[in-house]
Scaffold this motif. Structure first.
Motif, mmCIF file in Angstrom:
data_model
loop_
_atom_site.group_PDB
_atom_site.id
_atom_site.type_symbol
_atom_site.label_atom_id
_atom_site.label_comp_id
_atom_site.label_asym_id
_atom_site.label_seq_id
_atom_site.Cartn_x
_atom_site.Cartn_y
_atom_site.Cartn_z
ATOM 1 N N MET A 5 0.835 -1.181 0.000
ATOM 2 C CA MET A 5 0.000 0.000 0.000
ATOM 3 C C MET A 5 0.879 1.243 0.000
ATOM 4 O O MET A 5 1.889 1.291 0.671
ATOM 5 N N SER A 6 0.447 2.252 -0.737
ATOM 6 C CA SER A 6 1.106 3.551 -0.741
ATOM 7 C C SER A 6 0.279 4.499 0.121
ATOM 8 O O SER A 6 -0.950 4.441 0.098
ATOM 9 N N VAL A 7 0.966 5.371 0.846
ATOM 10 C CA VAL A 7 0.282 6.304 1.732
ATOM 11 C C VAL A 7 0.729 7.726 1.410
ATOM 12 O O VAL A 7 1.916 7.987 1.243
ATOM 13 N N ALA A 8 -0.245 8.634 1.334
ATOM 14 C CA ALA A 8 0.025 10.061 1.170
ATOM 15 C C ALA A 8 -0.725 10.793 2.277
ATOM 16 O O ALA A 8 -1.864 10.461 2.599
ATOM 17 N N VAL A 9 -0.066 11.794 2.840
ATOM 18 C CA VAL A 9 -0.621 12.553 3.961
ATOM 19 C C VAL A 9 -0.623 14.028 3.589
ATOM 20 O O VAL A 9 0.334 14.523 2.992
ATOM 21 N N ALA A 10 -1.705 14.725 3.950
ATOM 22 C CA ALA A 10 -1.777 16.172 3.704
ATOM 23 C C ALA A 10 -2.402 16.863 4.908
ATOM 24 O O ALA A 10 -3.347 16.346 5.507
ATOM 25 N N ARG A 11 -1.876 18.009 5.232
ATOM 26 C CA ARG A 11 -2.470 18.893 6.246
ATOM 27 C C ARG A 11 -2.974 20.108 5.480
ATOM 28 O O ARG A 11 -2.190 20.873 4.927
ATOM 29 N N VAL A 12 -4.291 20.276 5.458
ATOM 30 C CA VAL A 12 -4.937 21.315 4.663
ATOM 31 C C VAL A 12 -5.397 22.442 5.586
ATOM 32 O O VAL A 12 -6.299 22.246 6.393
ATOM 33 N N PRO A 13 -4.786 23.621 5.486
ATOM 34 C CA PRO A 13 -5.205 24.742 6.333
ATOM 35 C C PRO A 13 -6.603 25.230 5.956
ATOM 36 O O PRO A 13 -6.853 25.570 4.793
ATOM 37 N N THR A 14 -7.507 25.247 6.920
ATOM 38 C CA THR A 14 -8.852 25.768 6.722
ATOM 39 C C THR A 14 -9.540 25.915 8.075
ATOM 40 O O THR A 14 -9.342 25.086 8.962
ATOM 41 N N LEU A 15 -10.345 26.930 8.211
ATOM 42 C CA LEU A 15 -11.122 27.125 9.432
ATOM 43 C C LEU A 15 -12.450 26.372 9.366
ATOM 44 O O LEU A 15 -13.197 26.347 10.337
ATOM 45 N N SER A 16 -12.728 25.708 8.226
ATOM 46 C CA SER A 16 -13.981 24.980 8.031
ATOM 47 C C SER A 16 -13.754 23.481 7.873
ATOM 48 O O SER A 16 -14.511 22.797 7.176
ATOM 49 N N ALA A 17 -12.740 22.959 8.507
ATOM 50 C CA ALA A 17 -12.362 21.554 8.333
ATOM 51 C C ALA A 17 -13.502 20.590 8.648
ATOM 52 O O ALA A 17 -13.770 19.657 7.886
ATOM 53 N N SER A 18 -14.174 20.790 9.759
ATOM 54 C CA SER A 18 -15.253 19.885 10.147
ATOM 55 C C SER A 18 -16.376 19.899 9.116
ATOM 56 O O SER A 18 -16.912 18.846 8.754
ATOM 57 N N ARG A 19 -16.726 21.067 8.637
ATOM 58 C CA ARG A 19 -17.796 21.168 7.633
ATOM 59 C C ARG A 19 -17.412 20.407 6.367
ATOM 60 O O ARG A 19 -18.219 19.658 5.816
ATOM 61 N N TYR A 20 -16.189 20.586 5.884
ATOM 62 C CA TYR A 20 -15.761 19.913 4.654
ATOM 63 C C TYR A 20 -15.677 18.401 4.857
ATOM 64 O O TYR A 20 -16.044 17.630 3.965
ATOM 65 N N LEU A 21 -15.188 17.966 5.999
ATOM 66 C CA LEU A 21 -15.124 16.540 6.314
ATOM 67 C C LEU A 21 -16.522 15.934 6.229
ATOM 68 O O LEU A 21 -16.729 14.906 5.576
ATOM 69 N N GLN A 22 -17.485 16.562 6.874
ATOM 70 C CA GLN A 22 -18.843 16.029 6.896
ATOM 71 C C GLN A 22 -19.498 16.078 5.515
ATOM 72 O O GLN A 22 -20.191 15.130 5.122
ATOM 73 N N GLN A 23 -19.266 17.148 4.770
ATOM 74 C CA GLN A 23 -19.840 17.246 3.425
ATOM 75 C C GLN A 23 -19.285 16.161 2.513
ATOM 76 O O GLN A 23 -20.033 15.539 1.756
ATOM 77 N N LEU A 24 -17.971 15.934 2.571
ATOM 78 C CA LEU A 24 -17.364 14.909 1.735
ATOM 79 C C LEU A 24 -17.893 13.532 2.109
ATOM 80 O O LEU A 24 -18.236 12.731 1.235
ATOM 81 N N ALA A 25 -17.962 13.254 3.395
ATOM 82 C CA ALA A 25 -18.455 11.958 3.853
ATOM 83 C C ALA A 25 -19.903 11.736 3.408
ATOM 84 O O ALA A 25 -20.248 10.665 2.890
ATOM 85 N N LYS A 26 -20.746 12.722 3.582
ATOM 86 C CA LYS A 26 -22.151 12.591 3.165
ATOM 87 C C LYS A 26 -22.261 12.430 1.651
ATOM 88 O O LYS A 26 -23.067 11.637 1.157
ATOM 89 N N HIS A 27 -21.444 13.171 0.925
ATOM 90 C CA HIS A 27 -21.467 13.119 -0.536
ATOM 91 C C HIS A 27 -21.169 11.710 -1.044
ATOM 92 O O HIS A 27 -21.814 11.230 -1.976
ATOM 93 N N TRP A 28 -20.183 11.061 -0.450
ATOM 94 C CA TRP A 28 -19.777 9.738 -0.923
ATOM 95 C C TRP A 28 -20.481 8.594 -0.196
ATOM 96 O O TRP A 28 -20.295 7.437 -0.542
ATOM 97 N N SER A 29 -21.312 8.888 0.789
ATOM 98 C CA SER A 29 -21.917 7.818 1.590
ATOM 99 C C SER A 29 -22.898 6.951 0.805
ATOM 100 O O SER A 29 -23.120 5.803 1.174
#
Length: 96
Positions: free
Chosen positions: A1-25
């Protein structure tokens, strides 16, 4: 397995996490809270996310025969759609 890690600066991290999860659910195996999320892709790739007040941390795992560059682009482009007021965001992908 290959692994890539990113730290994305944003003050809306929780909102984007939840939107992405719901979008692909409806298409993928997804679990999430306001602070953490997990998405299992049909191609065997996996995305783990963690949100805090300053950043959205991403850990993308792709099978050896998978296309890491393409998967990074898929994840980033989807998050950027939700971050249209703020984006595009900065993804400093590092091999993990």
């Amino acid at each position: 397995m290959s692994v890539a890690v990113a730290r994305v600066p944003t003050l809306s991290a929780s909102r984007y996490l939840q939107q992405l999860a719901k979008h692909w659910s409806h298409k993928m195996e997804v679990a999430f809270t306001a602070e953490e999320g997990s998405i299992a892709f049909p191609n065997g790739a996996h995305l783990a996310m963690r949100a805090d007040s300053q950043t959205l941390d991403l850990v993308l795992t792709v099978p050896e025969d998978g296309d890491m560059a393409r998967m990074r682009e898929v994840v980033a482009s989807h998050i950027d759609r939700f971050a249209f007021r703020e984006g595009p965001l900065t993804y400093d992908w590092q091999e993990g």
